[in-house]
Design a protein around this motif. Sequence first.
Motif, mmCIF file in Angstrom:
data_model
loop_
_atom_site.group_PDB
_atom_site.id
_atom_site.type_symbol
_atom_site.label_atom_id
_atom_site.label_comp_id
_atom_site.label_asym_id
_atom_site.label_seq_id
_atom_site.Cartn_x
_atom_site.Cartn_y
_atom_site.Cartn_z
ATOM 1 N N ALA A 156 0.834 -1.199 0.000
ATOM 2 C CA ALA A 156 0.000 0.000 0.000
ATOM 3 C C ALA A 156 0.866 1.246 0.000
ATOM 4 N N SER A 157 1.640 1.413 -1.045
ATOM 5 C CA SER A 157 2.434 2.620 -1.192
ATOM 6 C C SER A 157 2.476 3.012 -2.662
ATOM 7 N N ILE A 158 2.668 4.287 -2.885
ATOM 8 C CA ILE A 158 2.805 4.800 -4.244
ATOM 9 C C ILE A 158 3.986 5.756 -4.278
ATOM 10 N N ILE A 159 4.519 5.931 -5.455
ATOM 11 C CA ILE A 159 5.589 6.901 -5.645
ATOM 12 C C ILE A 159 5.038 8.058 -6.461
ATOM 13 N N LEU B 50 2.949 12.913 -11.488
ATOM 14 C CA LEU B 50 2.557 11.586 -11.944
ATOM 15 C C LEU B 50 2.754 10.616 -10.781
ATOM 16 N N ALA B 51 2.117 9.460 -10.871
ATOM 17 C CA ALA B 51 2.191 8.521 -9.748
ATOM 18 C C ALA B 51 2.171 7.094 -10.262
ATOM 19 N N SER B 52 2.718 6.190 -9.451
ATOM 20 C CA SER B 52 2.745 4.773 -9.790
ATOM 21 C C SER B 52 2.741 3.964 -8.502
ATOM 22 N N SER B 53 2.139 2.776 -8.552
ATOM 23 C CA SER B 53 2.273 1.827 -7.448
ATOM 24 C C SER B 53 3.761 1.509 -7.267
ATOM 25 N N HIS B 54 4.179 1.332 -6.018
ATOM 26 C CA HIS B 54 5.617 1.205 -5.764
ATOM 27 C C HIS B 54 5.865 0.283 -4.574
ATOM 28 N N HIS C 294 9.649 -3.573 -8.661
ATOM 29 C CA HIS C 294 10.535 -4.112 -7.619
ATOM 30 C C HIS C 294 11.431 -3.033 -7.007
ATOM 31 N N GLY C 295 10.925 -1.841 -6.875
ATOM 32 C CA GLY C 295 11.689 -0.756 -6.271
ATOM 33 C C GLY C 295 12.516 0.042 -7.245
ATOM 34 N N PHE C 296 12.647 -0.414 -8.494
ATOM 35 C CA PHE C 296 13.346 0.346 -9.525
ATOM 36 C C PHE C 296 12.345 1.260 -10.236
ATOM 37 N N VAL C 297 12.738 2.499 -10.435
ATOM 38 C CA VAL C 297 11.853 3.483 -11.040
ATOM 39 C C VAL C 297 12.463 3.932 -12.365
ATOM 40 N N LEU D 166 10.823 13.316 -6.048
ATOM 41 C CA LEU D 166 10.198 12.017 -5.800
ATOM 42 C C LEU D 166 9.740 11.947 -4.350
ATOM 43 N N LYS D 167 8.487 11.506 -4.143
ATOM 44 C CA LYS D 167 7.949 11.298 -2.808
ATOM 45 C C LYS D 167 7.355 9.896 -2.745
#
Length: 380
Positions: free
Chosen positions: A54-57, A358-362, A106-109, A69-70
């Motif tokens: 349950a986190s997004i970047i 912009l946002a993405s599941s992270h 997998h944590g890579f953006v 980046l947040k």
Amino acid sequence: MSDEATSLMDLPSPILLQILSTLPPTALLYVKSISKSFLNLTLDSEFLKLSRSASIIIHQFHSNRTNTLKILKFVVDNNFDHDPIVDLDLQLYFPVDPVFLVGSVHGFVCFNYFFGDVDSIYILNPTTREYIILPEPQRVRKWPNLVTYGFGFDPVRFEYKVIRIYQEEIRDDDTNGFRYYKSEAQVYTIGKLGYWRSSVEHVMFCFGCRAYGVNLYGKIHWLVSDANGNELICSFNLENELFESFPTAPGYSKENCPNLRSLGVFGSCLCVCDNNVDTHFEVWVMKEYGVTDSWVKQIVINISPECNNYRLCYEMINLLKVLDDGEVLFLWRDDFLFLHHPVKKTLKRLDVCEGNFLASSHVSSSFSLKNFEAEVVNVF
């Protein structure tokens, strides 16, 4: 397979799924390499549900020249927790502006920067504060030709790949200048050859340039248009590097604006968000992957006066994540996030930052980019 792995496989599937869902990506990759049975389990829909984080970047840009980046984590009652200490000010490290978020795996953006003849891809790990810059691809992005990207993971070869879709406009002089697109995939495998490869086939689809690909089941997916203006879903298989296509969700007509329909993931299923009318907003979900008859209208949000305060109608809406209690997180254009509860029919706007983003599941990970020995790794 070792005795330990055999003993694990003797456990009931629900227990084993719970164990696997708690592993970090580094350990999970090792476990999947031990046995095909482990690999199949990690592709199971129940595992995908358990491993949701349950986190997004958030990539905030163009607001007072910010490029930040947040990471937001959802806590009790789906309020979000934001620790500004882990924010990453890209403006300090990247001379280019702006960069655009392609996706997170997998944590890579993955980010894309393009201006003029320059078209660059950056892969970052915000946790380890590392990044790599991929070499420039062939074929310059220049109007009327178009480019879009996707970023994904091949669960069979355990490889991370960036896909660049280069779309060449073709004009047919025999039909009064009728235009269509010939598209090819250029593939970069992180940590392997060090250059972009062109796929063996092309497709006569227009992918556009606004939406980046959606990663699911070892494939990257886009909403595309064929030469006749029909909307389809096109996927690129990260293992065999071949294109596939199948019909899109109901409700599309050639009179609709394609920029008001978006592709996403609802749980472990593909979904299409449609915002083409002023009375309501719909989310269609494909319950069985690739099966046209399995499309179901999952969510309908009526555009009431309350909704109009959020200006929901006639703009692009992207579905970001289905939370544990069933609430669904959306991004309206690049302006704000909102939560919708399909049962309670509630709407809640989330003010996470000012300006555009912009946002993405992270899923955060400490997996170091230095494990890809062929890449030059930079540190923030």
